[in-house]
Design a protein around this motif. Structure first.
Motif, PDB file in Angstrom:
ATOM      1  N   THR A  96      43.788   0.092  11.975  1.00 33.24           N
ATOM      2  CA  THR A  96      42.905  -0.803  11.224  1.00 33.24           C
ATOM      3  C   THR A  96      43.540  -1.203   9.900  1.00 33.24           C
ATOM      4  O   THR A  96      43.444  -2.360   9.481  1.00 33.24           O
ATOM      5  CB  THR A  96      41.544  -0.128  10.965  1.00 33.24           C
ATOM      6  OG1 THR A  96      41.757   1.152  10.332  1.00 33.24           O
ATOM      7  CG2 THR A  96      40.768   0.068  12.257  1.00 33.24           C
ATOM      8  N   GLY A 119      41.508   0.621  16.853  1.00 32.50           N
ATOM      9  CA  GLY A 119      40.787   1.877  16.693  1.00 32.50           C
ATOM     10  C   GLY A 119      41.446   3.029  17.416  1.00 32.50           C
ATOM     11  O   GLY A 119      41.307   4.185  17.031  1.00 32.50           O
ATOM     12  N   LEU A 159      36.730   0.809  10.349  1.00 29.63           N
ATOM     13  CA  LEU A 159      36.338  -0.399  11.068  1.00 29.63           C
ATOM     14  C   LEU A 159      35.475  -1.302  10.191  1.00 29.63           C
ATOM     15  O   LEU A 159      35.637  -2.531  10.198  1.00 29.63           O
ATOM     16  CB  LEU A 159      35.580  -0.024  12.349  1.00 29.63           C
ATOM     17  CG  LEU A 159      36.405   0.668  13.435  1.00 29.63           C
ATOM     18  CD1 LEU A 159      35.489   1.180  14.529  1.00 29.63           C
ATOM     19  CD2 LEU A 159      37.460  -0.278  14.016  1.00 29.63           C
ATOM     20  N   ILE A 213      33.262   1.836  18.199  1.00 31.54           N
ATOM     21  CA  ILE A 213      33.708   0.456  17.995  1.00 31.54           C
ATOM     22  C   ILE A 213      32.564  -0.519  18.250  1.00 31.54           C
ATOM     23  O   ILE A 213      32.343  -1.452  17.470  1.00 31.54           O
ATOM     24  CB  ILE A 213      34.906   0.140  18.908  1.00 31.54           C
ATOM     25  CG1 ILE A 213      36.120   0.960  18.481  1.00 31.54           C
ATOM     26  CG2 ILE A 213      35.228  -1.352  18.892  1.00 31.54           C
ATOM     27  CD1 ILE A 213      37.274   0.897  19.460  1.00 31.54           C
TER      28      ILE A 213
END
Length: 274
Positions: A96, A119, A159, A213
């Motif tokens: 990321t 991820g 994220l 995610i």
């Protein structure tokens, strides 16, 4: 992470950790026979090895360490839909933080579509797979548990930072976040290698990764596209796998989708979500 195709560590389907990201590159979309011209939009493809197309072959010579493939699902989608612009910055092993620092340059207020897989590399699965392919079930379970603790603790914030940056740079874009397939068909055709208990634990880790995610993507107003159903019956140890097993002659491609995995697994997901 930056690595050559002769890398000395196992490259996981979920991650290729501990390398540096190669710089972004832009690939023009070349219309072909059967091209759909209804998509007059600007498309940017971000992410890690699954978006770059590692394992599919036909790699571009520019930014060779990123292993961007002409058979990757973003390239196939662009060829089929002829967007007005197509920027392909996905790179082998990108985390990321790598996407955030090195891949977002093409995003603007005019960007209409963004796709991304990311991820897996953050979660340390190259080390997980390197541990699990060697004898020692307890060591494999311990490595998976460490990766899952990271997924539950640190990954959501990483994220969030990336997804917020994408939305800030491309406020009008439709963002499609694609997940990861199960690696193994349990009780499949493999006669050796990992035990089914280890294969199951690895698949369960993929489930957790996809769950994290998906939750963060949806909270940012993005679309999550789940490849697990598409790859069912095409995992490692199935009769028609769309994923490479460990390849000791070319470790980088291990645990990555084949060309059919990109064209028959991932491409329909993006097409349906875009």
């Amino acid at each position: 992470m930056r690595r050559s195709r002769t890398a000395s560590c196992v490259s996981s389907a979920l991650v290729a950790a501990a390398c540096t990201l190669a710089g972004p590159a832009t690939a023009p979309a070349a219309p072909s026979a059967g091209t759909t011209h209804s998509e007059a939009l600007d498309y940017v493809a971000l992410g890690d090895s699954y978006s770059a197309g590692v394992g599919a072959g036909s790699y571009f010579t520019s930014a060779s360490d990123c292993l961007r493939s002409g058979r990757a699902y973003p390239v196939l989608w662009a060829a089929a839909h002829a967007p007005s612009s197509f920027s392909f910055t996905a790179c082998n092993g990108a985390r990321t933080s790598d996407v955030l620092s090195s891949q977002l340059g093409p995003l603007t207020s005019r960007t209409d579509l963004v796709s991304i897989t990311v991820g897996g590399s953050d979660s340390g699965f190259s080390g997980v797979m390197a541990t699990c392919v060697l004898p020692g079930t307890e060591a494999c379970f311990s490595a998976v548990a460490k990766a899952r603790a990271f997924m539950g603790g640190t990954l959501p914030g990483s994220l969030d930072r990336l997804y917020s940056a994408i939305r800030s740079k491309a406020p009008a874009a439709r963002v499609v976040v694609l997940g990861y397939p199960h690696l193994y068909q349990v009780h499949g055709t493999c006669s050796g290698g990992l035990a089914d208990t280890e294969r199951s634990v690895l698949n369960e880790a993929v489930d957790q990764l996809n769950g994290v995610i998906a939750e963060r993507a949806v909270d940012h107003g993005f679309t999550f596209a789940d490849p697990r159903a598409a790859f069912t019956g095409h995992e490692i140890c199935s009769s028609t796998p769309w994923l490479h097993s460990v390849d000791w002659l070319d470790l980088t491609e291990s645990y990555h989708p084949t060309a059919p995995g990109q064209s028959l697994g991932y491409l329909p997901l993006l097409t349906g979500a875009a």
